[in-house]
Design a protein around this motif. Structure first.
Motif, PDB file in Angstrom:
ATOM      1  N   LEU A   1      -7.004  -2.585   9.582  1.00 46.14           N
ATOM      2  CA  LEU A   1      -7.003  -3.456   8.407  1.00 46.14           C
ATOM      3  C   LEU A   1      -8.169  -3.110   7.484  1.00 46.14           C
ATOM      4  O   LEU A   1      -8.002  -3.017   6.264  1.00 46.14           O
ATOM      5  CB  LEU A   1      -7.103  -4.926   8.827  1.00 46.14           C
ATOM      6  CG  LEU A   1      -5.895  -5.551   9.498  1.00 46.14           C
ATOM      7  CD1 LEU A   1      -6.242  -6.916  10.065  1.00 46.14           C
ATOM      8  CD2 LEU A   1      -4.722  -5.647   8.548  1.00 46.14           C
ATOM      9  N   GLN A   2      -9.320  -2.901   8.071  1.00 43.25           N
ATOM     10  CA  GLN A   2     -10.503  -2.565   7.294  1.00 43.25           C
ATOM     11  C   GLN A   2     -10.302  -1.265   6.524  1.00 43.25           C
ATOM     12  O   GLN A   2     -10.612  -1.197   5.328  1.00 43.25           O
ATOM     13  CB  GLN A   2     -11.705  -2.453   8.231  1.00 43.25           C
ATOM     14  CG  GLN A   2     -13.013  -2.181   7.529  1.00 43.25           C
ATOM     15  CD  GLN A   2     -14.135  -1.948   8.531  1.00 43.25           C
ATOM     16  OE1 GLN A   2     -13.943  -1.297   9.549  1.00 43.25           O
ATOM     17  NE2 GLN A   2     -15.291  -2.489   8.235  1.00 43.25           N
ATOM     18  N   LYS A   3      -9.763  -0.245   7.174  1.00 40.14           N
ATOM     19  CA  LYS A   3      -9.494   1.029   6.482  1.00 40.14           C
ATOM     20  C   LYS A   3      -8.543   0.817   5.311  1.00 40.14           C
ATOM     21  O   LYS A   3      -8.755   1.346   4.221  1.00 40.14           O
ATOM     22  CB  LYS A   3      -8.887   2.055   7.444  1.00 40.14           C
ATOM     23  CG  LYS A   3      -9.881   2.806   8.262  1.00 40.14           C
ATOM     24  CD  LYS A   3      -9.269   4.030   8.910  1.00 40.14           C
ATOM     25  CE  LYS A   3      -8.522   3.663  10.140  1.00 40.14           C
ATOM     26  NZ  LYS A   3      -8.050   4.816  10.909  1.00 40.14           N
ATOM     27  N   TYR A   4      -7.498   0.049   5.558  1.00 37.93           N
ATOM     28  CA  TYR A   4      -6.508  -0.205   4.511  1.00 37.93           C
ATOM     29  C   TYR A   4      -7.152  -0.935   3.331  1.00 37.93           C
ATOM     30  O   TYR A   4      -6.957  -0.560   2.173  1.00 37.93           O
ATOM     31  CB  TYR A   4      -5.349  -1.019   5.077  1.00 37.93           C
ATOM     32  CG  TYR A   4      -4.323  -1.417   4.051  1.00 37.93           C
ATOM     33  CD1 TYR A   4      -3.480  -0.456   3.489  1.00 37.93           C
ATOM     34  CD2 TYR A   4      -4.195  -2.721   3.633  1.00 37.93           C
ATOM     35  CE1 TYR A   4      -2.544  -0.807   2.541  1.00 37.93           C
ATOM     36  CE2 TYR A   4      -3.261  -3.090   2.686  1.00 37.93           C
ATOM     37  CZ  TYR A   4      -2.437  -2.122   2.148  1.00 37.93           C
ATOM     38  OH  TYR A   4      -1.508  -2.475   1.208  1.00 37.93           O
ATOM     39  N   PHE A   5      -7.952  -1.969   3.632  1.00 31.35           N
ATOM     40  CA  PHE A   5      -8.584  -2.735   2.565  1.00 31.35           C
ATOM     41  C   PHE A   5      -9.598  -1.894   1.798  1.00 31.35           C
ATOM     42  O   PHE A   5      -9.754  -2.063   0.593  1.00 31.35           O
ATOM     43  CB  PHE A   5      -9.242  -4.001   3.098  1.00 31.35           C
ATOM     44  CG  PHE A   5      -8.265  -5.027   3.603  1.00 31.35           C
ATOM     45  CD1 PHE A   5      -7.049  -5.245   2.959  1.00 31.35           C
ATOM     46  CD2 PHE A   5      -8.548  -5.783   4.717  1.00 31.35           C
ATOM     47  CE1 PHE A   5      -6.142  -6.175   3.412  1.00 31.35           C
ATOM     48  CE2 PHE A   5      -7.646  -6.726   5.180  1.00 31.35           C
ATOM     49  CZ  PHE A   5      -6.445  -6.926   4.529  1.00 31.35           C
ATOM     50  N   PHE A   6     -10.279  -0.992   2.465  1.00 35.40           N
ATOM     51  CA  PHE A   6     -11.214  -0.123   1.762  1.00 35.40           C
ATOM     52  C   PHE A   6     -10.483   0.864   0.861  1.00 35.40           C
ATOM     53  O   PHE A   6     -11.018   1.299  -0.139  1.00 35.40           O
ATOM     54  CB  PHE A   6     -12.120   0.619   2.739  1.00 35.40           C
ATOM     55  CG  PHE A   6     -13.230  -0.217   3.320  1.00 35.40           C
ATOM     56  CD1 PHE A   6     -13.689  -1.362   2.684  1.00 35.40           C
ATOM     57  CD2 PHE A   6     -13.827   0.134   4.504  1.00 35.40           C
ATOM     58  CE1 PHE A   6     -14.711  -2.132   3.208  1.00 35.40           C
ATOM     59  CE2 PHE A   6     -14.859  -0.618   5.050  1.00 35.40           C
ATOM     60  CZ  PHE A   6     -15.302  -1.757   4.400  1.00 35.40           C
TER      61      PHE A   6
END
Length: 108
Positions: free
Chosen positions: A34-39
């Motif tokens: 999720l963090q990768k996607y949001f970044f």
């Protein structure tokens, strides 16, 4: 932004990541995706906003109740992520708008 703000931001980020590392492994994997996607797509308020800490809070509650991460968010992690930012202004949307404006001015 002064040096004090930078140092304080790093402290907060380290504390946040310590909370993530305390989650069960399946929760950590989903959080990192999720963090990768949001970044990548980038809600504009991601660095200062409540999104990532809110996800950790949600995951901590789910782990404490003994649920698996997919029981909490469903089988489609991408749909869960998109639903979280559906009403947010994202860098991806801003980029699309700028492309549309450039295309509109080029045709005149």
């Amino acid at each position: 932004m002064g040096i004090h703000d930078i140092i304080e931001g790093k402290k907060q980020w380290r504390a946040h990541m310590a909370r993530v590392k305390a989650l069960p492994p399946d929760y950590q994997i989903v959080y990192k995706e999720l963090q990768k996607y949001f970044f990548k797509v980038g809600p504009v308020d991601l660095p200062d906003g409540p999104l990532l800490p809110g996800i950790v809070d949600f995951f901590e509650e789910g782990a404490a109740s003994g649920k698996g991460v997919l029981e909490l968010i469903g089988d489609d992690v991408a749909a869960f992520a998109d639903d979280l930012i559906k009403d947010s202004n994202t860098y991806a949307a801003l980029y699309q708008e700028s492309l549309a404006k450039k295309k509109g001015t080029a045709e005149k």
